[in-house]
Design an enzyme around this catalytic site. Structure first.
Site, mmCIF file in Angstrom:
data_model
loop_
_atom_site.group_PDB
_atom_site.id
_atom_site.type_symbol
_atom_site.label_atom_id
_atom_site.label_comp_id
_atom_site.label_asym_id
_atom_site.label_seq_id
_atom_site.Cartn_x
_atom_site.Cartn_y
_atom_site.Cartn_z
ATOM 1 N N ASP A 230 0.854 -1.194 0.000
ATOM 2 C CA ASP A 230 0.000 0.000 0.000
ATOM 3 C C ASP A 230 0.891 1.247 0.000
ATOM 4 O OD1 ASP A 230 -2.235 1.826 0.481
ATOM 5 O OD2 ASP A 230 -3.365 0.051 1.049
ATOM 6 N N HIS A 253 2.167 1.979 -3.190
ATOM 7 C CA HIS A 253 1.252 2.920 -3.840
ATOM 8 C C HIS A 253 1.762 4.358 -3.812
ATOM 9 C CE1 HIS A 253 -2.407 -0.030 -3.378
ATOM 10 N NE2 HIS A 253 -1.401 -0.547 -4.029
#
Ligand SMILES: *[C@@H]1O[C@H](CO)[C@@H](O)[C@H](O)[C@H]1NC(C)=O
Length: 404
Positions: A230, A253
């Site tokens: 993430d 991310h």
């Protein structure tokens, strides 16, 4: 009333005496800088470096002694693997010079039902002047990730390290592995320095953000390497004066301000510097993200400087229309005001044709977006940019050419 006057007179003398005694006390007590600190070794207190005996009690009692010490104190964790079911290092403490020095590895229980609903594993709370030096935190999150990826109902998971409502914290040389959930969360803090931190988890692990900062002022993240499934760093509401420098991010991310604007009443984010960062194979590079729904939140005075993008899907992105499952976002217009965001010296390759995307709120367009010396390519050609409700300026070489 009369009583009050008398008290005031008395208090004058009392004050002089008090001031004198404080002076004497202060000159007698050793200053933390040159006082030899007392050390509490978890092994002497019963911890076992065998990776399977729960050593939580020994960690807890080492902390209780260090925290209760009236002079500088340290907790020492020698080499080896220590199973720790959970540890809460709570203050307030009697001194503000505590060092937690870790040469070994703290291992979380591999059964995610043990901590999964506790939400946090190692915690510092209400402490001032704590340094955590070295060490590895192994969250053993793979079982929970597999559960989540199979869409079964699973516990939310625990954060490896939570630092909450604390001041003057240093975390140096920490490794965080395979957290069940976010790796490190800094919440409600002032003056936190993270240096030489290494975070790693699989690129497909759900919700394993590297470092999340929220409701905190004066956090710096330096010389760190973060690879997760993430966000490498996520920045939540109420983050001010945040400095991120010399960070390698990927997989993951990217570095994300947001999601903002989830709630109607929300503290803003301001004065964030992200400089000298390298993104490799990430979903995003530098991102600002808000829900497409009403809010009084904001993001302003943001600087993204000296970034290298290696095959990044969305190198530069503002997305103000976040609305998972398309629910709860009436009209899809974000209330979050985004202003004064500078992108300076950002180079590299995009993994998609659109390398720059400003998708701002139709109700509160982005203002003061500045682009300077940006060059992003897609398959050896100039990439493209897309703008909606974004206002600002471009200077120097900007490729793809600005759509502001
Ligand atoms: C912005 O934050 C930095 C630390 O990241 C701090 O040194 C600086 O004083 C802040 N600027 C303002 C105007 O508050």
């Amino acid at each position: 009333m009369a009583e009050l006057v008398i008290n005031t007179c008395l208090n004058y003398h009392a004050l002089v005496v008090l001031a004198l005694s404080i002076f004497i006390l202060l000159s007698e007590s050793p200053s933390p800088a040159n006082a030899a600190s007392v050390q509490y070794n978890v092994v002497s207190l019963g911890a076992k470096a065998d990776g399977k005996t729960d050593s939580s009690k020994a960690f807890q009692s080492a902390w209780a002694s260090a925290c209760g010490s009236t002079r500088a104190a340290s907790v020492y964790v020698p080499q080896g693997r220590f199973l720790v079911k959970s540890a809460s290092f709570n203050g307030p403490c009697k001194n503000s010079a505590i060092t937690v020095r870790i040469d070994g590895t703290l291992v979380a229980p591999s059964n995610y039902n043990v901590n999964g609903n506790a939400r946090r594993w190692i915690v510092f709370r209400h402490v001032t002047g704590v340094s955590m030096i070295g060490g590895t935190l192994d969250g053993q999150g793979t079982g929970l990730w597999a559960c989540k990826l199979s869409h079964k109902s699973c516990p939310i998971g625990a954060t490896n390290l939570l630092i909450s409502n604390s001041q003057n914290i240093l975390v140096r040389g920490l490794r965080s592995l395979n957290s069940q959930m976010f790796h490190i969360v800094i919440n409600g803090c002032q003056n936190v320095k993270m240096q030489g931190v290494k975070v790693s988890a699989s690129g497909t692990s759900p919700n394993t953000d590297g470092i999340h900062v929220g409701a905190s002022t004066g956090v710096t993240i330096l010389n760190s390497k973060i690879g997760t499934g993430d966000d490498c760093v996520s920045i939540g509401p109420g983050s001010n004066n945040l400095w991120i420098e010399n960070v390698a991010c990927g997989p993951g991310h990217g570095i994300s301000i947001g999601s903002l604007g989830k709630t109607q009443q929300e503290d803003g984010v301001q004065n964030v510097t992200v400089k000298t960062v390298t993104f490799t194979g990430t979903q995003n590079g530098v991102r600002i993200k808000s829900w497409g729904r009403p809010s009084n939140g904001f993001a302003r005075n943001i600087l993204f400087q000296h970034a290298i993008m290696n095959n990044v899907q969305n190198p530069i992105i503002i997305d103000q229309n976040y609305c998972p499952h398309n629910s709860g976002c009436p009209g899809q217009a974000s209330g979050v005001r985004v202003s004064d965001v500078t992108y300076q010296d950002i180079h590299g390759t995009s993994a998609t044709s659109v390398a720059v995307k400003f998708d701002c709120s139709s109700k509160y367009p982005c203002t003061g977006i500045r682009m300077q010396d940006v060059k992003l390519t897609y398959r050896n050609k100039v990439a493209t940019a897309s703008c909606a409700h974004a206002d600002g300026t471009a200077s120097g070489l900007v490729q793809p050419s600005s759509c502001l």
